[in-house]
Design a protein around this motif. Structure first.
Motif, PDB file in Angstrom:
ATOM      1  N   MET A   1      51.284  38.865  20.303  1.00 12.93           N
ATOM      2  CA  MET A   1      51.864  37.774  19.518  1.00 12.93           C
ATOM      3  C   MET A   1      51.365  37.810  18.078  1.00 12.93           C
ATOM      4  O   MET A   1      52.150  37.634  17.135  1.00 12.93           O
ATOM      5  CB  MET A   1      51.511  36.431  20.163  1.00 12.93           C
ATOM      6  N   PHE A   2      50.083  38.041  17.903  1.00 13.05           N
ATOM      7  CA  PHE A   2      49.488  38.058  16.563  1.00 13.05           C
ATOM      8  C   PHE A   2      50.048  39.220  15.748  1.00 13.05           C
ATOM      9  O   PHE A   2      50.395  39.057  14.567  1.00 13.05           O
ATOM     10  CB  PHE A   2      47.966  38.157  16.684  1.00 13.05           C
TER      11      PHE A   2
ATOM     12  N   TRP B   1      53.539  38.287  14.779  1.00  8.10           N
ATOM     13  CA  TRP B   1      53.525  37.197  13.804  1.00  8.10           C
ATOM     14  C   TRP B   1      53.239  37.737  12.404  1.00  8.10           C
ATOM     15  O   TRP B   1      53.889  37.349  11.434  1.00  8.10           O
ATOM     16  CB  TRP B   1      52.492  36.146  14.199  1.00  8.10           C
TER      17      TRP B   1
ATOM     18  N   HIS C   1      55.641  37.466   9.210  1.00  3.45           N
ATOM     19  CA  HIS C   1      55.199  36.462   8.235  1.00  3.45           C
ATOM     20  C   HIS C   1      54.292  37.124   7.199  1.00  3.45           C
ATOM     21  O   HIS C   1      53.068  37.090   7.305  1.00  3.45           O
ATOM     22  CB  HIS C   1      54.470  35.315   8.941  1.00  3.45           C
TER      23      HIS C   1
ATOM     24  N   ASP D   1      51.202  35.295   5.851  1.00  2.00           N
ATOM     25  CA  ASP D   1      50.011  35.269   6.702  1.00  2.00           C
ATOM     26  C   ASP D   1      49.354  36.643   6.764  1.00  2.00           C
ATOM     27  O   ASP D   1      48.130  36.745   6.880  1.00  2.00           O
ATOM     28  CB  ASP D   1      50.359  34.772   8.113  1.00  2.00           C
TER      29      ASP D   1
ATOM     30  N   TYR E   1      46.571  31.477  14.160  1.00  2.00           N
ATOM     31  CA  TYR E   1      46.885  31.206  15.570  1.00  2.00           C
ATOM     32  C   TYR E   1      47.503  29.817  15.723  1.00  2.00           C
ATOM     33  O   TYR E   1      48.456  29.633  16.484  1.00  2.00           O
ATOM     34  CB  TYR E   1      45.615  31.266  16.418  1.00  2.00           C
TER      35      TYR E   1
ATOM     36  N   ARG F   1      49.278  28.043  13.655  1.00  2.00           N
ATOM     37  CA  ARG F   1      50.690  28.071  13.251  1.00  2.00           C
ATOM     38  C   ARG F   1      51.530  28.813  14.288  1.00  2.00           C
ATOM     39  O   ARG F   1      52.643  28.399  14.627  1.00  2.00           O
ATOM     40  CB  ARG F   1      50.829  28.733  11.881  1.00  2.00           C
ATOM     41  N   MET F   2      51.001  29.932  14.769  1.00  2.00           N
ATOM     42  CA  MET F   2      51.727  30.763  15.728  1.00  2.00           C
ATOM     43  C   MET F   2      51.956  30.016  17.039  1.00  2.00           C
ATOM     44  O   MET F   2      53.075  29.993  17.574  1.00  2.00           O
ATOM     45  CB  MET F   2      50.911  32.047  15.962  1.00  2.00           C
TER      46      MET F   2
ATOM     47  N   SER G   1      54.407  27.084  16.659  1.00  2.00           N
ATOM     48  CA  SER G   1      55.797  27.517  16.513  1.00  2.00           C
ATOM     49  C   SER G   1      56.438  27.801  17.865  1.00  2.00           C
ATOM     50  O   SER G   1      57.656  27.727  18.004  1.00  2.00           O
ATOM     51  CB  SER G   1      55.884  28.768  15.626  1.00  2.00           C
ATOM     52  N   ARG G   2      55.585  28.104  18.852  1.00  2.00           N
ATOM     53  CA  ARG G   2      56.087  28.382  20.203  1.00  2.00           C
ATOM     54  C   ARG G   2      55.940  27.203  21.138  1.00  2.00           C
ATOM     55  O   ARG G   2      56.208  27.317  22.339  1.00  2.00           O
ATOM     56  CB  ARG G   2      55.343  29.580  20.790  1.00  2.00           C
TER      57      ARG G   2
END
Length: 197
Positions: free
Chosen positions: A139-140, A143, A147, A150, A187, A189-190, A193-194
């Motif tokens: 995921m990171f 992301w 983005h 970021d 993290y 923000r990530m 968002s989910r």
């Protein structure tokens, strides 16, 4: 799964995780993104798969070198999934024969094991099936790809952390700790968002 996915793991400050003792400090160098890094991963992944065969349930490029355009320590991070990381006799001898050396054992963190490979410089992280840390790394990575703001923020944090750790003569786990606040902000923000937090 979402609770484990969003839970922060603090690396112990003592020497309990190190196999063979705490390493000596080595200067941390952050290099511009190198397009050869994915090819180095493929070379290392082939070595791991050749050593373990079907015991390697997953071999994935993670960490900063897996993010196009991101400056990083020139160390390839690999997430290896095996049936049971705690069952070292089932996979460790084959990896050692292939040139990997066990350096970290963290039973309290999803039975994490970490091995080093010298050339190309690599960290092989061993996890079990369904480990939330592997999903968090995926995921990171995505992301940061999606983005760029970021990615830039994280890159700046890495540079500052390396400079401070080098000035203080610290080992790499302290470098990781120094950049952790920015990682946790991203993290947050990530995960939001989910809808995970």
């Amino acid at each position: 799964m979402s609770h484990d996915l969003t839970r922060y793991h603090e690396t112990p400050r003592d020497d309990s995780i190190w196999v063979g003792g705490r390493p000596e400090p080595v200067a941390i160098a952050i290099a511009a993104y190198d397009p050869v890094w994915p090819a180095l991963f493929e070379e290392l992944a082939a070595r791991v798969r050749a050593a373990l065969g079907d015991k390697a349930l997953g071999v994935e490029h993670v960490g900063s070198t897996s993010v196009p355009g991101l400056a990083a320590k020139p160390v390839i991070d690999i997430a290896l999934t095996v049936a049971d990381p705690a069952d070292e006799p089932a996979y460790l001898p084959e990896l050692e024969d292939a040139g990997f050396m066990l350096v970290i054992r963290e039973p309290a963190w999803h039975q994490h094991r970490a091995l080093k490979f010298a050339r190309p410089n690599a960290n092989l992280h061993v996890w079990g099936p369904g480990c939330p840390e592997v999903e968090r790394q995926r995921m990171f990575r995505q992301w940061l790809i999606d983005h760029p703001e970021d990615l830039a923020t994280y890159q700046d944090a890495k540079m500052a952390a390396a400079s401070a750790a080098n000035e203080a003569g610290e080992i790499v786990t302290e470098y990781n700790r120094r950049k952790q606040p920015v990682i946790l902000e991203i993290y947050d923000r990530m995960f939001r968002s989910r809808g995970l937090i």
